[in-house]
Design a protein around this motif. Structure first.
Motif, PDB file in Angstrom:
ATOM      1  N   UNK A 216       0.708  -1.200  -0.070  1.00 17.46           N
ATOM      2  CA  UNK A 216      -0.168   0.224  -0.134  1.00 17.46           C
ATOM      3  C   UNK A 216       0.978   1.172  -0.074  1.00 17.46           C
ATOM      4  N   UNK A 217       2.199   1.153   0.389  1.00 14.79           N
ATOM      5  CA  UNK A 217       3.103   2.322   0.144  1.00 14.79           C
ATOM      6  C   UNK A 217       3.194   2.906  -0.976  1.00 14.79           C
ATOM      7  N   UNK A 218       2.829   1.951  -2.153  1.00 16.63           N
ATOM      8  CA  UNK A 218       3.135   2.578  -3.467  1.00 16.63           C
ATOM      9  C   UNK A 218       2.217   3.495  -3.879  1.00 16.63           C
ATOM     10  N   UNK A 219       1.100   3.659  -3.051  1.00 15.24           N
ATOM     11  CA  UNK A 219       0.098   4.572  -3.309  1.00 15.24           C
ATOM     12  C   UNK A 219       0.306   5.760  -2.214  1.00 15.24           C
ATOM     13  N   UNK A 220       1.160   5.849  -1.354  1.00 12.12           N
ATOM     14  CA  UNK A 220       1.531   6.710  -0.503  1.00 12.12           C
ATOM     15  C   UNK A 220       1.047   6.718   0.745  1.00 12.12           C
ATOM     16  N   UNK A 221       0.538   5.297   1.359  1.00 14.89           N
ATOM     17  CA  UNK A 221       0.180   4.963   2.638  1.00 14.89           C
ATOM     18  C   UNK A 221       1.200   4.567   3.381  1.00 14.89           C
ATOM     19  N   UNK A 222       2.369   4.966   3.677  1.00  6.53           N
ATOM     20  CA  UNK A 222       3.525   4.642   4.284  1.00  6.53           C
ATOM     21  C   UNK A 222       4.030   3.459   4.187  1.00  6.53           C
ATOM     22  N   UNK A 223       5.116   3.118   4.978  1.00  4.03           N
ATOM     23  CA  UNK A 223       5.888   1.960   4.894  1.00  4.03           C
ATOM     24  C   UNK A 223       7.052   1.574   3.759  1.00  4.03           C
ATOM     25  N   UNK A 224       7.499   0.459   3.655  1.00  4.47           N
ATOM     26  CA  UNK A 224       8.630   0.067   2.789  1.00  4.47           C
ATOM     27  C   UNK A 224       7.995   0.433   1.353  1.00  4.47           C
ATOM     28  N   UNK A 225       6.800   0.366   0.901  1.00  3.14           N
ATOM     29  CA  UNK A 225       6.385   0.448  -0.429  1.00  3.14           C
ATOM     30  C   UNK A 225       6.676   2.140  -0.877  1.00  3.14           C
ATOM     31  N   UNK A 226       6.604   2.917  -0.077  1.00  2.00           N
ATOM     32  CA  UNK A 226       6.842   4.247  -0.614  1.00  2.00           C
ATOM     33  C   UNK A 226       8.397   4.275  -1.054  1.00  2.00           C
ATOM     34  N   UNK A 227       9.295   3.702  -0.324  1.00  2.00           N
ATOM     35  CA  UNK A 227      10.651   3.589  -0.528  1.00  2.00           C
ATOM     36  C   UNK A 227      10.820   2.756  -1.904  1.00  2.00           C
ATOM     37  N   UNK A 228      10.064   1.856  -2.245  1.00  2.35           N
ATOM     38  CA  UNK A 228      10.243   1.078  -3.410  1.00  2.35           C
ATOM     39  C   UNK A 228       9.814   1.784  -4.603  1.00  2.35           C
ATOM     40  N   UNK A 229       8.574   2.762  -4.231  1.00  2.00           N
ATOM     41  CA  UNK A 229       8.221   3.480  -5.217  1.00  2.00           C
ATOM     42  C   UNK A 229       9.144   4.451  -5.694  1.00  2.00           C
ATOM     43  N   UNK A 232      12.138   2.876  -7.611  1.00  2.80           N
ATOM     44  CA  UNK A 232      11.512   2.493  -9.335  1.00  2.80           C
ATOM     45  C   UNK A 232      11.562   3.844  -9.874  1.00  2.80           C
ATOM     46  N   UNK A 233      10.781   5.044  -9.456  1.00  2.00           N
ATOM     47  CA  UNK A 233      10.733   6.153 -10.138  1.00  2.00           C
ATOM     48  C   UNK A 233      12.234   6.689 -10.550  1.00  2.00           C
ATOM     49  N   UNK A 234      13.112   6.442  -9.625  1.00  2.00           N
ATOM     50  CA  UNK A 234      14.527   7.095  -9.852  1.00  2.00           C
ATOM     51  C   UNK A 234      15.358   6.112 -10.879  1.00  2.00           C
ATOM     52  N   UNK A 235      14.879   4.963 -11.063  1.00  2.00           N
ATOM     53  CA  UNK A 235      15.635   3.795 -11.670  1.00  2.00           C
ATOM     54  C   UNK A 235      16.723   3.443 -10.985  1.00  2.00           C
ATOM     55  N   UNK A 236      16.536   3.501  -9.627  1.00  2.00           N
ATOM     56  CA  UNK A 236      17.767   2.766  -8.689  1.00  2.00           C
ATOM     57  C   UNK A 236      17.553   1.319  -8.386  1.00  2.00           C
ATOM     58  N   UNK A 237      18.133   0.612  -9.604  1.00  2.00           N
ATOM     59  CA  UNK A 237      17.470  -0.774  -9.404  1.00  2.00           C
ATOM     60  C   UNK A 237      18.231  -1.603  -8.379  1.00  2.00           C
ATOM     61  N   UNK A 238      19.538  -0.982  -7.893  1.00  2.00           N
ATOM     62  CA  UNK A 238      20.180  -1.776  -7.066  1.00  2.00           C
ATOM     63  C   UNK A 238      19.642  -1.697  -5.587  1.00  2.00           C
ATOM     64  N   UNK A 239      18.926  -0.558  -5.361  1.00  2.00           N
ATOM     65  CA  UNK A 239      18.108  -0.177  -4.099  1.00  2.00           C
ATOM     66  C   UNK A 239      16.675  -1.140  -4.264  1.00  2.00           C
ATOM     67  N   UNK A 240      16.196  -1.217  -5.660  1.00  2.00           N
ATOM     68  CA  UNK A 240      14.865  -1.981  -5.617  1.00  2.00           C
ATOM     69  C   UNK A 240      15.370  -3.276  -5.174  1.00  2.00           C
ATOM     70  N   UNK A 241      16.482  -3.908  -5.623  1.00  3.60           N
ATOM     71  CA  UNK A 241      16.717  -5.030  -5.526  1.00  3.60           C
ATOM     72  C   UNK A 241      16.925  -5.487  -3.757  1.00  3.60           C
ATOM     73  N   UNK A 242      17.676  -4.275  -3.212  1.00  3.77           N
ATOM     74  CA  UNK A 242      17.606  -4.469  -1.733  1.00  3.77           C
ATOM     75  C   UNK A 242      16.176  -4.564  -1.187  1.00  3.77           C
ATOM     76  N   UNK A 243      15.251  -3.463  -1.444  1.00  4.03           N
ATOM     77  CA  UNK A 243      13.917  -3.403  -0.986  1.00  4.03           C
ATOM     78  C   UNK A 243      13.286  -4.870  -1.129  1.00  4.03           C
ATOM     79  N   UNK A 244      13.333  -5.321  -2.184  1.00  5.00           N
ATOM     80  CA  UNK A 244      12.554  -6.654  -2.562  1.00  5.00           C
ATOM     81  C   UNK A 244      13.258  -7.630  -1.507  1.00  5.00           C
ATOM     82  N   UNK A 245      14.569  -7.776  -1.514  1.00  5.11           N
ATOM     83  CA  UNK A 245      15.197  -8.688  -0.643  1.00  5.11           C
ATOM     84  C   UNK A 245      14.603  -8.693   0.660  1.00  5.11           C
TER      85      UNK A 245
END
Length: 266
Positions: A216-229, A232-245
């Motif tokens: 739910x953080x992908x739509x701004x509702x807090x949590x790690x989803x906001x960091x993931x979003x 993703x928007x900044x194309x920091x794929x190495x950070x995306x991999x860390x967050x998914x892990x």
């Protein structure tokens, strides 16, 4: 002497063959219509493996150094959203579940209201609830917590109400015959029978909420989803991999924790 009647074994009768053909034809038409509706582009479909391989190359090596500054705080926030949202759910879902159980609450109007609440809260998707509460409360953990709480009412309340309806009526009838008030009947007659199911449902829902609070953080509702979003928007794929892990690790840890607690409670 007349010849014996010759019999031939047939696996399906003509009616069964026609029914099978009709079902297969209906499935084929539905599948063809679905492909036409989603508008699959063959060029993109054929290029998908190449793009996926390129994406994994960009994710490696994983940027572990980003964890202290960008992941740890929001990961803890995600767990807090899931936990607090589950606690709020229990406060709201238990009364609704009691009203939904027709053997406990014998008022048809309350049964109808409870059923409407259970159906409406679990019908709407978590992301839709999150968009609504972000619009009301603004982006952040409050919107995420309310989203988790409201979304879980239907799940917890329905299963808790069904557990009450399946409870044995022997102890309940004995308490009623002795003149016990309603609260005593519930606490002494129903609760001992449904408490293992209640705690199991609560733990299971918390486990689900840990997953949903990561999304739910992908739509701004807090949590790690906001960091993931943001990554993703900044194309920091190495950070995306860390967050998914980290999300994967937390989900597995929550699953193990819930399983061990359930073994000791139930």
């Amino acid at each position: 002497m007349s010849d014996a009647v010759k019999r031939e074994w047939i696996r399906f009768t003509p009616a069964e063959r026609f029914a099978r053909f009709t079902i297969f034809l209906g499935c084929a038409i539905a599948l063809a219509w679905s492909f036409r509706t989603v508008e699959i582009i063959p060029e993109f479909l054929m290029d998908a493996p190449t793009q996926m391989a390129d994406l994994f190359r960009r994710m490696w090596p994983i940027n572990y150094g980003y964890y202290p500054e960008g992941v740890h705080a929001v990961l803890i926030e995600t767990l807090n959203i899931a936990t607090l949202g589950t606690l709020l759910t229990l406060l709201m879902a238990v009364p609704v579940g009691i009203m939904a159980a027709r053997n406990v609450c014998r008022v048809p109007l309350l049964n109808l209201v409870a059923t409407f609440i259970l159906v409406s809260t679990r019908t709407v998707n978590s992301l839709v609830w999150a968009l609504l509460f972000v619009a009301i409360f603004g982006p952040g953990t409050l919107a995420g917590t309310i989203t988790i709480a409201v979304r879980s009412i239907g799940f917890v309340g329905k299963l808790f109400g069904e557990a009450l309806e399946e409870a044995s009526q022997g102890p309940v009838e004995a308490l009623r015959a002795a003149g016990a008030p309603w609260l005593s009947v519930f606490l002494k007659g129903y609760w001992p029978q449904v408490s293992p199911a209640f705690w199991g449902i609560s733990l299971f829902r918390w486990d689900i909420n840990v997953r949903e609070s990561s999304v739910i953080g992908l739509v701004g509702a807090g949590g790690i989803g906001m960091a993931l979003d943001e990554s993703l928007n900044l194309f920091h794929w190495d950070r995306v991999a860390l967050i998914l892990l980290c999300i994967f690790a937390v989900v597995i840890a929550a699953e193990i924790l819930v399983t061990q607690i359930r073994k000791r409670i139930i």
